[in-house]
Design a protein around this motif. Sequence first.
Motif, PDB file in Angstrom:
ATOM      1  N   GLU A   1       0.813  -1.216   0.000  1.00 27.92           N
ATOM      2  CA  GLU A   1       0.000   0.000   0.000  1.00 27.92           C
ATOM      3  C   GLU A   1       0.846   1.266   0.000  1.00 27.92           C
ATOM      4  O   GLU A   1       0.375   2.339  -0.382  1.00 27.92           O
ATOM      5  CB  GLU A   1      -0.938   0.006   1.216  1.00 27.92           C
ATOM      6  CG  GLU A   1      -1.889  -1.169   1.284  1.00 27.92           C
ATOM      7  CD  GLU A   1      -2.824  -1.230   0.089  1.00 27.92           C
ATOM      8  OE1 GLU A   1      -3.183  -0.160  -0.433  1.00 27.92           O
ATOM      9  OE2 GLU A   1      -3.182  -2.354  -0.323  1.00 27.92           O
ATOM     10  N   GLY A   2       2.100   1.177   0.465  1.00 28.02           N
ATOM     11  CA  GLY A   2       2.978   2.340   0.466  1.00 28.02           C
ATOM     12  C   GLY A   2       2.724   3.321   1.585  1.00 28.02           C
ATOM     13  O   GLY A   2       3.289   4.416   1.595  1.00 28.02           O
ATOM     14  N   VAL A   3       1.863   2.951   2.546  1.00 30.05           N
ATOM     15  CA  VAL A   3       1.571   3.815   3.695  1.00 30.05           C
ATOM     16  C   VAL A   3       1.557   2.962   4.955  1.00 30.05           C
ATOM     17  O   VAL A   3       1.399   1.734   4.888  1.00 30.05           O
ATOM     18  CB  VAL A   3       0.213   4.550   3.551  1.00 30.05           C
ATOM     19  CG1 VAL A   3       0.247   5.517   2.380  1.00 30.05           C
ATOM     20  CG2 VAL A   3      -0.931   3.550   3.398  1.00 30.05           C
ATOM     21  N   LEU A   4       1.700   3.624   6.103  1.00 24.82           N
ATOM     22  CA  LEU A   4       1.586   2.930   7.380  1.00 24.82           C
ATOM     23  C   LEU A   4       0.158   3.093   7.878  1.00 24.82           C
ATOM     24  O   LEU A   4      -0.252   4.180   8.277  1.00 24.82           O
ATOM     25  CB  LEU A   4       2.572   3.510   8.399  1.00 24.82           C
ATOM     26  CG  LEU A   4       2.516   2.901   9.806  1.00 24.82           C
ATOM     27  CD1 LEU A   4       2.744   1.396   9.760  1.00 24.82           C
ATOM     28  CD2 LEU A   4       3.539   3.569  10.717  1.00 24.82           C
ATOM     29  N   ALA A   5      -0.592   2.015   7.815  1.00 25.06           N
ATOM     30  CA  ALA A   5      -1.994   2.033   8.217  1.00 25.06           C
ATOM     31  C   ALA A   5      -2.256   0.872   9.168  1.00 25.06           C
ATOM     32  O   ALA A   5      -1.417  -0.023   9.342  1.00 25.06           O
ATOM     33  CB  ALA A   5      -2.906   1.921   6.999  1.00 25.06           C
ATOM     34  N   LYS A   6      -3.415   0.881   9.766  1.00 19.44           N
ATOM     35  CA  LYS A   6      -3.806  -0.229  10.620  1.00 19.44           C
ATOM     36  C   LYS A   6      -4.082  -1.467   9.759  1.00 19.44           C
ATOM     37  O   LYS A   6      -4.157  -1.388   8.534  1.00 19.44           O
ATOM     38  CB  LYS A   6      -5.029   0.154  11.450  1.00 19.44           C
ATOM     39  CG  LYS A   6      -4.744   1.296  12.423  1.00 19.44           C
ATOM     40  CD  LYS A   6      -5.880   1.546  13.388  1.00 19.44           C
ATOM     41  CE  LYS A   6      -5.498   2.648  14.379  1.00 19.44           C
ATOM     42  NZ  LYS A   6      -6.544   2.880  15.396  1.00 19.44           N
TER      43      LYS A   6
ATOM     44  N   GLU B   1     -13.502  -5.527   3.881  1.00 17.01           N
ATOM     45  CA  GLU B   1     -14.240  -4.255   3.988  1.00 17.01           C
ATOM     46  C   GLU B   1     -15.286  -4.329   5.095  1.00 17.01           C
ATOM     47  O   GLU B   1     -15.468  -3.374   5.857  1.00 17.01           O
ATOM     48  CB  GLU B   1     -14.903  -3.910   2.650  1.00 17.01           C
ATOM     49  CG  GLU B   1     -13.935  -3.491   1.560  1.00 17.01           C
ATOM     50  CD  GLU B   1     -14.645  -2.939   0.347  1.00 17.01           C
ATOM     51  OE1 GLU B   1     -15.877  -2.713   0.421  1.00 17.01           O
ATOM     52  OE2 GLU B   1     -13.978  -2.741  -0.689  1.00 17.01           O
ATOM     53  N   GLU B   2     -15.966  -5.463   5.183  1.00 18.09           N
ATOM     54  CA  GLU B   2     -17.004  -5.631   6.208  1.00 18.09           C
ATOM     55  C   GLU B   2     -16.395  -5.569   7.601  1.00 18.09           C
ATOM     56  O   GLU B   2     -16.930  -4.880   8.494  1.00 18.09           O
ATOM     57  CB  GLU B   2     -17.726  -6.964   5.995  1.00 18.09           C
ATOM     58  CG  GLU B   2     -18.836  -7.210   7.023  1.00 18.09           C
ATOM     59  CD  GLU B   2     -19.539  -8.544   6.776  1.00 18.09           C
ATOM     60  OE1 GLU B   2     -20.407  -8.896   7.607  1.00 18.09           O
ATOM     61  OE2 GLU B   2     -19.213  -9.228   5.782  1.00 18.09           O
TER      62      GLU B   2
ATOM     63  N   LYS C   1     -16.656  -2.756  10.873  1.00 23.62           N
ATOM     64  CA  LYS C   1     -16.966  -3.101  12.258  1.00 23.62           C
ATOM     65  C   LYS C   1     -15.915  -2.533  13.210  1.00 23.62           C
ATOM     66  O   LYS C   1     -16.238  -2.024  14.279  1.00 23.62           O
ATOM     67  CB  LYS C   1     -17.022  -4.621  12.428  1.00 23.62           C
ATOM     68  CG  LYS C   1     -18.199  -5.291  11.742  1.00 23.62           C
ATOM     69  CD  LYS C   1     -18.148  -6.798  11.963  1.00 23.62           C
ATOM     70  CE  LYS C   1     -19.289  -7.508  11.263  1.00 23.62           C
ATOM     71  NZ  LYS C   1     -19.203  -8.983  11.444  1.00 23.62           N
ATOM     72  N   ARG C   2     -14.648  -2.639  12.814  1.00 23.33           N
ATOM     73  CA  ARG C   2     -13.554  -2.257  13.706  1.00 23.33           C
ATOM     74  C   ARG C   2     -13.218  -0.774  13.653  1.00 23.33           C
ATOM     75  O   ARG C   2     -12.883  -0.168  14.676  1.00 23.33           O
ATOM     76  CB  ARG C   2     -12.297  -3.077  13.381  1.00 23.33           C
ATOM     77  CG  ARG C   2     -12.424  -4.554  13.697  1.00 23.33           C
ATOM     78  CD  ARG C   2     -11.236  -5.344  13.189  1.00 23.33           C
ATOM     79  NE  ARG C   2     -11.315  -6.754  13.519  1.00 23.33           N
ATOM     80  CZ  ARG C   2     -10.731  -7.331  14.566  1.00 23.33           C
ATOM     81  NH1 ARG C   2      -9.993  -6.598  15.389  1.00 23.33           N
ATOM     82  NH2 ARG C   2     -10.854  -8.623  14.794  1.00 23.33           N
ATOM     83  N   TYR C   3     -13.261  -0.196  12.441  1.00 31.40           N
ATOM     84  CA  TYR C   3     -12.783   1.170  12.255  1.00 31.40           C
ATOM     85  C   TYR C   3     -13.877   2.162  11.881  1.00 31.40           C
ATOM     86  O   TYR C   3     -13.641   3.376  11.887  1.00 31.40           O
ATOM     87  CB  TYR C   3     -11.713   1.211  11.152  1.00 31.40           C
ATOM     88  CG  TYR C   3     -10.588   0.220  11.310  1.00 31.40           C
ATOM     89  CD1 TYR C   3      -9.886   0.086  12.518  1.00 31.40           C
ATOM     90  CD2 TYR C   3     -10.195  -0.596  10.243  1.00 31.40           C
ATOM     91  CE1 TYR C   3      -8.852  -0.819  12.648  1.00 31.40           C
ATOM     92  CE2 TYR C   3      -9.152  -1.499  10.359  1.00 31.40           C
ATOM     93  CZ  TYR C   3      -8.487  -1.611  11.561  1.00 31.40           C
ATOM     94  OH  TYR C   3      -7.454  -2.509  11.693  1.00 31.40           O
ATOM     95  N   GLY C   4     -15.059   1.641  11.516  1.00 31.14           N
ATOM     96  CA  GLY C   4     -16.128   2.537  11.076  1.00 31.14           C
ATOM     97  C   GLY C   4     -15.918   3.055   9.669  1.00 31.14           C
ATOM     98  O   GLY C   4     -16.549   4.033   9.252  1.00 31.14           O
TER      99      GLY C   4
END
Length: 228
Positions: A127-132, A137-138, A142-145
């Motif tokens: 992805e080239g980024v630092l994300a969770k 998608e579902e 639930k976890r991140y909104g």
Amino acid sequence: MLQGTLIALASFAEGRLVDKLKSAALLSPVAYLAHMSTPIGIFCAKAFVGEVVTDLLGVAEFNPKAEIVTNFLKTICHGPLNCYEFMESYTGDNCCLNASSIEKFLKYEPQPTSTRTMVHLAQTFREGVLAKYNFSEEENMKRYGQSTPPVYKLSNIPRSLPLFVSYGGQDSLADSSDVDLLLNDLKLHDRDKLTVHFVKDYAHADFVMGVSAKQVVYNSLIAFFDRN
């Protein structure tokens, strides 16, 4: 260093741990992996998607010394990769290791980690980024909104937190171009609180096992801690 610096940076960006620290030192810091050039790292980053890992390994723990993972590594080393110099195949061309330090490293390393950690690192590369962590998608909803995982905003790291950032020009994991991206996120950091230390000839393992690391890295690191 890879996992430790990533966890630290993600925590700092969310305001965690900063009230418990006076300062922090980041050696070969990993926040971005877009320019990672280690062959085995790139291969694993492309292979480690949740479905593939579940089907291939079928375990929650990725233990490099377990038979099932050893067989996996043997397969890729006799296939697309030449892993004769296994350490340098993922750390880069270390300049300053001796035979005893490499022998000691291979006696205890690499250590087990969760398979999900491996998948998350692979996601960070792709992805080239630092994300969770990116679930479906579902599950993300639930976890991140939201359907995609939130990105850690490293520019949110408190500007007054003293940071020591040391990185090497030969590092295949924490590539200097990726560290430059991190430093760009820190461009508004208080100038007297950010110490940047670049070692042209060092690769990833040199920072912890290099015979010259005390003089090249740790004397400066200790001086930083003394100041802060």
